[in-house]
Design a protein around this motif. Structure first.
Motif, mmCIF file in Angstrom:
data_model
loop_
_atom_site.group_PDB
_atom_site.id
_atom_site.type_symbol
_atom_site.label_atom_id
_atom_site.label_comp_id
_atom_site.label_asym_id
_atom_site.label_seq_id
_atom_site.Cartn_x
_atom_site.Cartn_y
_atom_site.Cartn_z
ATOM 1 N N HIS A 1 -151.272 -39.402 -36.928
ATOM 2 C CA HIS A 1 -151.723 -38.776 -38.169
ATOM 3 C C HIS A 1 -152.992 -37.953 -37.933
ATOM 4 O O HIS A 1 -153.844 -38.323 -37.115
ATOM 5 N N GLY A 2 -153.097 -36.863 -38.699
ATOM 6 C CA GLY A 2 -154.159 -35.888 -38.484
ATOM 7 C C GLY A 2 -155.563 -36.459 -38.572
ATOM 8 O O GLY A 2 -156.484 -35.956 -37.925
ATOM 9 N N ASP A 3 -155.733 -37.523 -39.361
ATOM 10 C CA ASP A 3 -157.063 -38.119 -39.498
ATOM 11 C C ASP A 3 -157.364 -39.105 -38.367
ATOM 12 O O ASP A 3 -158.395 -39.799 -38.397
ATOM 13 N N HIS A 4 -156.488 -39.139 -37.342
ATOM 14 C CA HIS A 4 -156.715 -40.014 -36.166
ATOM 15 C C HIS A 4 -156.610 -39.225 -34.869
ATOM 16 O O HIS A 4 -157.516 -39.268 -34.047
ATOM 17 N N ALA B 1 -149.644 -52.294 -35.065
ATOM 18 C CA ALA B 1 -150.246 -52.017 -36.369
ATOM 19 C C ALA B 1 -149.085 -51.827 -37.339
ATOM 20 O O ALA B 1 -148.037 -51.300 -36.955
ATOM 21 N N SER B 2 -149.255 -52.272 -38.581
ATOM 22 C CA SER B 2 -148.197 -52.070 -39.587
ATOM 23 C C SER B 2 -148.462 -50.767 -40.308
ATOM 24 O O SER B 2 -149.205 -50.719 -41.297
ATOM 25 N N HIS B 3 -147.859 -49.688 -39.791
ATOM 26 C CA HIS B 3 -148.156 -48.349 -40.295
ATOM 27 C C HIS B 3 -147.102 -47.396 -39.758
ATOM 28 O O HIS B 3 -146.290 -47.788 -38.913
ATOM 29 N N SER B 4 -147.110 -46.153 -40.204
ATOM 30 C CA SER B 4 -146.193 -45.137 -39.694
ATOM 31 C C SER B 4 -146.943 -44.216 -38.740
ATOM 32 O O SER B 4 -148.153 -44.358 -38.537
ATOM 33 N N ALA C 1 -147.242 -46.718 -34.672
ATOM 34 C CA ALA C 1 -148.707 -46.769 -34.805
ATOM 35 C C ALA C 1 -149.203 -47.997 -34.047
ATOM 36 O O ALA C 1 -148.484 -48.978 -33.895
ATOM 37 N N SER C 2 -150.453 -47.935 -33.588
ATOM 38 C CA SER C 2 -150.977 -49.039 -32.766
ATOM 39 C C SER C 2 -152.423 -49.363 -33.118
ATOM 40 O O SER C 2 -153.101 -48.610 -33.820
ATOM 41 N N GLY C 3 -152.857 -50.484 -32.599
ATOM 42 C CA GLY C 3 -154.274 -50.819 -32.539
ATOM 43 C C GLY C 3 -154.656 -50.872 -31.064
ATOM 44 O O GLY C 3 -153.781 -50.982 -30.191
ATOM 45 N N ILE C 4 -155.953 -50.780 -30.779
ATOM 46 C CA ILE C 4 -156.405 -50.737 -29.384
ATOM 47 C C ILE C 4 -157.529 -51.758 -29.201
ATOM 48 O O ILE C 4 -158.461 -51.817 -30.006
ATOM 49 N N ILE C 5 -157.418 -52.555 -28.142
ATOM 50 C CA ILE C 5 -158.457 -53.545 -27.835
ATOM 51 C C ILE C 5 -159.115 -53.176 -26.515
ATOM 52 O O ILE C 5 -158.465 -53.162 -25.469
ATOM 53 N N THR D 1 -153.558 -49.909 -40.662
ATOM 54 C CA THR D 1 -152.608 -51.029 -40.745
ATOM 55 C C THR D 1 -152.751 -51.754 -42.072
ATOM 56 O O THR D 1 -153.812 -51.740 -42.697
ATOM 57 N N GLY D 2 -151.661 -52.358 -42.502
ATOM 58 C CA GLY D 2 -151.713 -53.322 -43.583
ATOM 59 C C GLY D 2 -152.022 -54.692 -42.998
ATOM 60 O O GLY D 2 -152.159 -54.852 -41.773
ATOM 61 N N LEU D 3 -152.138 -55.667 -43.897
ATOM 62 C CA LEU D 3 -152.322 -57.047 -43.424
ATOM 63 C C LEU D 3 -151.051 -57.464 -42.678
ATOM 64 O O LEU D 3 -149.944 -57.214 -43.141
#
Ligand code: NI
Ligand code: MN
Length: 228
Positions: free
Chosen positions: A52-55, A108-111, A123-127, A141-143
């Motif tokens: 997404h453009g904001d990321h 991540a729970s997202h599109s 979509a992902s998260g990063i650690i 992400t959602g919960l």
């Protein structure tokens, strides 16, 4: 060497450690919170959670400017390669080694889609694991119960969590996420950039301090948090 976390507003961060300067989701152009922000640091790596453009934001421009590779989800990395920048495609569960440590990609729970509407994978998260410190950028992400897995397996010290609602979870979900993650420090993100994601960060801080064991650090755009 200490780790510095600089917030650029929205979900954009620059993390510095030793000779490495890492941008995560560097959304600057068109980011109202980043109007006074310019990336002057010579980036060595760019990490992106989703398309997404904001990321994805200014990733292509900054990658070209600093010759810094973009590491992101496989399909989005291919999109970046086609745009003529260096990119490294990975996927959920992957671990990538860097000069500064390593990073794990988590759900991540997202599109996700590219700025021109193409499929960009998940979509992902990063650690990030830097010098024994574990810093988790949740992306959008959602919960999700995945927070329990992340807390149990990756044991984040610091979590950047979206609190703006509408496109992501809001404050109450982020409080539960904090408990599931069992992290020591929470930094809210993805709020107040646009009216639709307005959220009162001081109320969130009070909720975190009354309902979790964690400490909530609020960063203003351009503010730097020094990880002890
Ligand atoms: Ni998004
Ligand atoms: Mn977003």
């Amino acid at each position: 060497m200490s780790i510095n976390i600089k917030y650029l507003g929205h979900s954009a961060f620059i993390i510095s450690y030793n000779n490495s300067i890492i941008a995560i989701d560097p959304f600057i152009t068109g980011n109202p919170l980043a109007s006074n922000v310019s990336v002057l640091e010579k980036l060595t790596d760019i990490l992106v959670t989703h398309g997404h453009g904001d990321h994805l934001g200014d990733s292509l421009r900054l990658s070209k400017k600093y010759n810094a590779p973009i590491t992101t989800i496989f399909e989005l990395a291919n999109y970046c390669l086609k745009k003529g920048v260096k990119a490294n495609g990975i996927n959920i569960g992957g671990k990538v080694n860097f000069d500064w440590g390593y990073a794990n990609w988590v759900p991540a729970s997202h599109s996700s889609s590219t700025p021109d509407g193409q499929y960009a994978g998940v979509a992902s998260g990063i650690i990030l694991n830097i010098n024994g410190k574990t810093i988790y950028h949740a992306g959008d992400t959602g919960l999700q119960y995945e927070f329990k897995m992340i807390g149990e397996f990756y044991k984040p010290d610091i979590a950047f969590l979206p609190i703006g609602g509408h496109y992501t979870m809001g404050q109450e979900e982020a409080v539960t996420a904090t408990n599931w993650l069992r992290c020591k420090t929470v930094i809210p993100m993805h709020y107040n950039t646009f009216d639709v994601i307005n959220s009162n960060e001081n109320e969130f801080q009070n909720l975190i301090h009354s309902s979790t064991q964690a400490k909530c650090i609020i960063l203003k755009p351009n503010e730097i948090y020094n990880v002890k």
